[in-house]
Write a protein that holds these residues in place. Sequence first.
Motif, PDB file in Angstrom:
ATOM      1  N   ASP A  73      14.151   7.791  30.458  1.00 36.05           N
ATOM      2  CA  ASP A  73      13.774   6.647  29.522  1.00 36.05           C
ATOM      3  C   ASP A  73      13.410   7.572  28.205  1.00 36.05           C
ATOM      4  O   ASP A  73      12.739   7.079  27.375  1.00 36.05           O
ATOM      5  CB  ASP A  73      12.952   5.545  29.807  1.00 36.05           C
ATOM      6  CG  ASP A  73      12.395   5.155  31.236  1.00 36.05           C
ATOM      7  OD1 ASP A  73      13.880   4.456  31.362  1.00 36.05           O
ATOM      8  OD2 ASP A  73      11.925   4.843  32.024  1.00 36.05           O
ATOM      9  N   GLU A  74      13.234   8.876  28.000  1.00 34.63           N
ATOM     10  CA  GLU A  74      12.816   9.911  27.211  1.00 34.63           C
ATOM     11  C   GLU A  74      13.543  10.562  27.154  1.00 34.63           C
ATOM     12  O   GLU A  74      12.582  11.484  25.934  1.00 34.63           O
ATOM     13  CB  GLU A  74      11.236   9.840  27.256  1.00 34.63           C
ATOM     14  CG  GLU A  74       9.930   8.964  27.972  1.00 34.63           C
ATOM     15  CD  GLU A  74       8.408   9.580  27.697  1.00 34.63           C
ATOM     16  OE1 GLU A  74       8.910  11.006  28.703  1.00 34.63           O
ATOM     17  OE2 GLU A  74       7.926   9.163  28.301  1.00 34.63           O
ATOM     18  N   GLY A  75      14.792  11.100  27.859  1.00 30.12           N
ATOM     19  CA  GLY A  75      15.550  12.148  27.193  1.00 30.12           C
ATOM     20  C   GLY A  75      15.166  13.437  26.909  1.00 30.12           C
ATOM     21  O   GLY A  75      15.697  14.391  27.153  1.00 30.12           O
ATOM     22  N   PHE A  76      14.763  13.635  28.255  1.00 26.79           N
ATOM     23  CA  PHE A  76      14.280  15.212  29.052  1.00 26.79           C
ATOM     24  C   PHE A  76      15.870  15.476  28.817  1.00 26.79           C
ATOM     25  O   PHE A  76      16.822  14.661  29.589  1.00 26.79           O
ATOM     26  CB  PHE A  76      13.761  15.236  29.713  1.00 26.79           C
ATOM     27  CG  PHE A  76      11.934  15.170  29.464  1.00 26.79           C
ATOM     28  CD1 PHE A  76      11.055  16.029  29.588  1.00 26.79           C
ATOM     29  CD2 PHE A  76      11.812  14.025  28.840  1.00 26.79           C
ATOM     30  CE1 PHE A  76      10.143  15.869  29.651  1.00 26.79           C
ATOM     31  CE2 PHE A  76      10.580  14.497  28.527  1.00 26.79           C
ATOM     32  CZ  PHE A  76       9.193  15.222  28.705  1.00 26.79           C
ATOM     33  N   HIS A  77      15.963  16.714  28.974  1.00 29.29           N
ATOM     34  CA  HIS A  77      17.637  18.071  29.287  1.00 29.29           C
ATOM     35  C   HIS A  77      17.814  17.701  30.559  1.00 29.29           C
ATOM     36  O   HIS A  77      18.419  18.575  30.371  1.00 29.29           O
ATOM     37  CB  HIS A  77      17.463  18.008  28.080  1.00 29.29           C
ATOM     38  CG  HIS A  77      17.935  17.906  26.686  1.00 29.29           C
ATOM     39  ND1 HIS A  77      16.827  17.493  25.921  1.00 29.29           N
ATOM     40  CD2 HIS A  77      19.151  17.037  26.354  1.00 29.29           C
ATOM     41  CE1 HIS A  77      17.048  16.467  24.608  1.00 29.29           C
ATOM     42  NE2 HIS A  77      18.435  16.559  25.113  1.00 29.29           N
ATOM     43  N   ALA A  78      16.027  18.528  30.884  1.00 30.48           N
ATOM     44  CA  ALA A  78      16.831  19.342  32.659  1.00 30.48           C
ATOM     45  C   ALA A  78      15.390  19.052  33.196  1.00 30.48           C
ATOM     46  O   ALA A  78      13.807  19.162  32.481  1.00 30.48           O
ATOM     47  CB  ALA A  78      16.768  20.793  32.368  1.00 30.48           C
ATOM     48  N   LEU A  79      15.445  19.914  34.468  1.00 25.22           N
ATOM     49  CA  LEU A  79      14.391  19.704  34.951  1.00 25.22           C
ATOM     50  C   LEU A  79      13.401  21.390  35.223  1.00 25.22           C
ATOM     51  O   LEU A  79      14.139  22.443  35.324  1.00 25.22           O
ATOM     52  CB  LEU A  79      14.154  19.601  36.759  1.00 25.22           C
ATOM     53  CG  LEU A  79      13.345  19.912  38.280  1.00 25.22           C
ATOM     54  CD1 LEU A  79      12.237  19.495  38.096  1.00 25.22           C
ATOM     55  CD2 LEU A  79      14.311  19.842  39.215  1.00 25.22           C
ATOM     56  N   LEU A 105      21.831  12.994  37.968  1.00 28.40           N
ATOM     57  CA  LEU A 105      21.288  12.690  37.230  1.00 28.40           C
ATOM     58  C   LEU A 105      22.114  14.026  36.057  1.00 28.40           C
ATOM     59  O   LEU A 105      21.977  12.745  35.023  1.00 28.40           O
ATOM     60  CB  LEU A 105      20.360  13.044  36.373  1.00 28.40           C
ATOM     61  CG  LEU A 105      19.193  11.773  37.481  1.00 28.40           C
ATOM     62  CD1 LEU A 105      17.382  12.471  36.988  1.00 28.40           C
ATOM     63  CD2 LEU A 105      19.116  10.576  36.725  1.00 28.40           C
ATOM     64  N   GLY A 106      22.419  14.656  36.440  1.00 28.74           N
ATOM     65  CA  GLY A 106      23.560  15.297  35.960  1.00 28.74           C
ATOM     66  C   GLY A 106      22.653  16.829  35.197  1.00 28.74           C
ATOM     67  O   GLY A 106      23.440  16.994  33.835  1.00 28.74           O
ATOM     68  N   VAL A 107      21.717  16.795  35.201  1.00 28.40           N
ATOM     69  CA  VAL A 107      20.535  17.305  34.745  1.00 28.40           C
ATOM     70  C   VAL A 107      20.553  18.625  35.473  1.00 28.40           C
ATOM     71  O   VAL A 107      20.311  19.255  36.350  1.00 28.40           O
ATOM     72  CB  VAL A 107      19.735  17.261  34.157  1.00 28.40           C
ATOM     73  CG1 VAL A 107      19.392  15.658  33.087  1.00 28.40           C
ATOM     74  CG2 VAL A 107      18.293  17.012  35.043  1.00 28.40           C
ATOM     75  N   PRO A 108      20.250  20.292  34.354  1.00 31.32           N
ATOM     76  CA  PRO A 108      20.497  21.401  35.024  1.00 31.32           C
ATOM     77  C   PRO A 108      18.723  21.308  34.962  1.00 31.32           C
ATOM     78  O   PRO A 108      17.947  20.966  34.857  1.00 31.32           O
ATOM     79  CB  PRO A 108      19.964  22.634  33.354  1.00 31.32           C
ATOM     80  CG  PRO A 108      20.560  21.674  32.789  1.00 31.32           C
ATOM     81  CD  PRO A 108      20.366  20.050  33.140  1.00 31.32           C
ATOM     82  N   LEU A 141      25.138  21.394  41.497  1.00 30.16           N
ATOM     83  CA  LEU A 141      23.606  21.382  40.584  1.00 30.16           C
ATOM     84  C   LEU A 141      24.318  23.098  39.479  1.00 30.16           C
ATOM     85  O   LEU A 141      24.622  23.814  40.250  1.00 30.16           O
ATOM     86  CB  LEU A 141      22.543  21.757  41.218  1.00 30.16           C
ATOM     87  CG  LEU A 141      21.705  21.545  40.664  1.00 30.16           C
ATOM     88  CD1 LEU A 141      21.246  20.095  39.747  1.00 30.16           C
ATOM     89  CD2 LEU A 141      20.487  21.736  41.512  1.00 30.16           C
ATOM     90  N   THR A 142      24.356  22.274  38.714  1.00 28.23           N
ATOM     91  CA  THR A 142      23.322  23.313  37.262  1.00 28.23           C
ATOM     92  C   THR A 142      21.958  24.249  37.394  1.00 28.23           C
ATOM     93  O   THR A 142      21.324  23.655  37.142  1.00 28.23           O
ATOM     94  CB  THR A 142      24.337  22.705  36.435  1.00 28.23           C
ATOM     95  OG1 THR A 142      25.329  22.492  35.901  1.00 28.23           O
ATOM     96  CG2 THR A 142      24.488  24.192  35.115  1.00 28.23           C
ATOM     97  N   LEU A 143      22.196  24.948  37.466  1.00 27.02           N
ATOM     98  CA  LEU A 143      20.763  26.245  37.835  1.00 27.02           C
ATOM     99  C   LEU A 143      20.870  27.491  36.979  1.00 27.02           C
ATOM    100  O   LEU A 143      22.496  28.296  36.663  1.00 27.02           O
ATOM    101  CB  LEU A 143      21.026  27.061  38.960  1.00 27.02           C
ATOM    102  CG  LEU A 143      20.807  25.910  40.822  1.00 27.02           C
ATOM    103  CD1 LEU A 143      21.127  26.457  42.003  1.00 27.02           C
ATOM    104  CD2 LEU A 143      20.052  24.910  40.340  1.00 27.02           C
ATOM    105  N   ILE A 144      19.851  27.440  36.279  1.00 25.43           N
ATOM    106  CA  ILE A 144      19.192  28.160  35.851  1.00 25.43           C
ATOM    107  C   ILE A 144      17.940  29.863  36.125  1.00 25.43           C
ATOM    108  O   ILE A 144      17.080  29.045  36.220  1.00 25.43           O
ATOM    109  CB  ILE A 144      18.895  28.397  34.064  1.00 25.43           C
ATOM    110  CG1 ILE A 144      19.881  27.189  33.741  1.00 25.43           C
ATOM    111  CG2 ILE A 144      18.629  29.143  33.288  1.00 25.43           C
ATOM    112  CD1 ILE A 144      19.340  26.122  32.490  1.00 25.43           C
TER     113      ILE A 144
END
Length: 245
Positions: A73-79, A105-108, A141-144
């Motif tokens: 809903d708000e366009g955040f890019h990552a967790l 969701l496909g977010v890093p 999952l993409t991790l940083i």
Amino acid sequence: EGEDHRPEMDLDAYMARLATLGVVRILPFGVSNDEMAALLRRFPGRILGLARISINAFPGMTGVRELERRVRDEGFHALGVSALVDCIPASDRRYYPLYTKAAELGVPVRIYSSMNYANDRPYDLGHPRHLDQIAMDFPELTLIGGLGGWPWVNEMVALVRRHPRLHLDTSAHRARYLGQPGSGWEMLMQFGNTLIQDKVLVGLSAGLVGQPHETLIQEYLDLPLKDRVKEKWLHDNAARVFGLG
């Protein structure tokens, strides 16, 4: 030293100044999710929104719903999750519903991965070893790994080599020290210039380290890295990880 070098100007002027320095997007820290949402609305295309979810504040499915709302809903890019904040290692199974939703969701996922200096909790809550278990359980999952894993830099670099979707960032550290012999960053400088050059993301942390952006950017440009690698560290890798083309 220690002075906050964020300029005394309003937010619009501050963002305009960053643009003149070639900073095309920023990922703010030290703001709440509501404040981040307001920044995303005010500066579309200029902010990377990190949804910080504490499993103490948002236990179980409440955290999953919070993440989904922020992203959809708000366009955040990552967790973002932090063992330092929660006093719970990131590989704890209580985080797994969040990781599952992030993968869907496909977010890093950006995970605090460094020593902490708080004297009321274990120093190694953020040890990079916790990334290993997460990467094994969520290979899609993409991790940083945030803060580069110091002082366990060798292990962080080894894990980044081991797992195809694991990256690291250099937040909270100045580049001038990364290239100094004896600093503990030698393996990052070696492999970050070669085998993991596509998996290092720069975090300038200007307010935290008390230096202006110009100084911090120049320190990265002065590192003994190949020119193409500097471009990847400073821009290309983050653009790919956050799905910005």
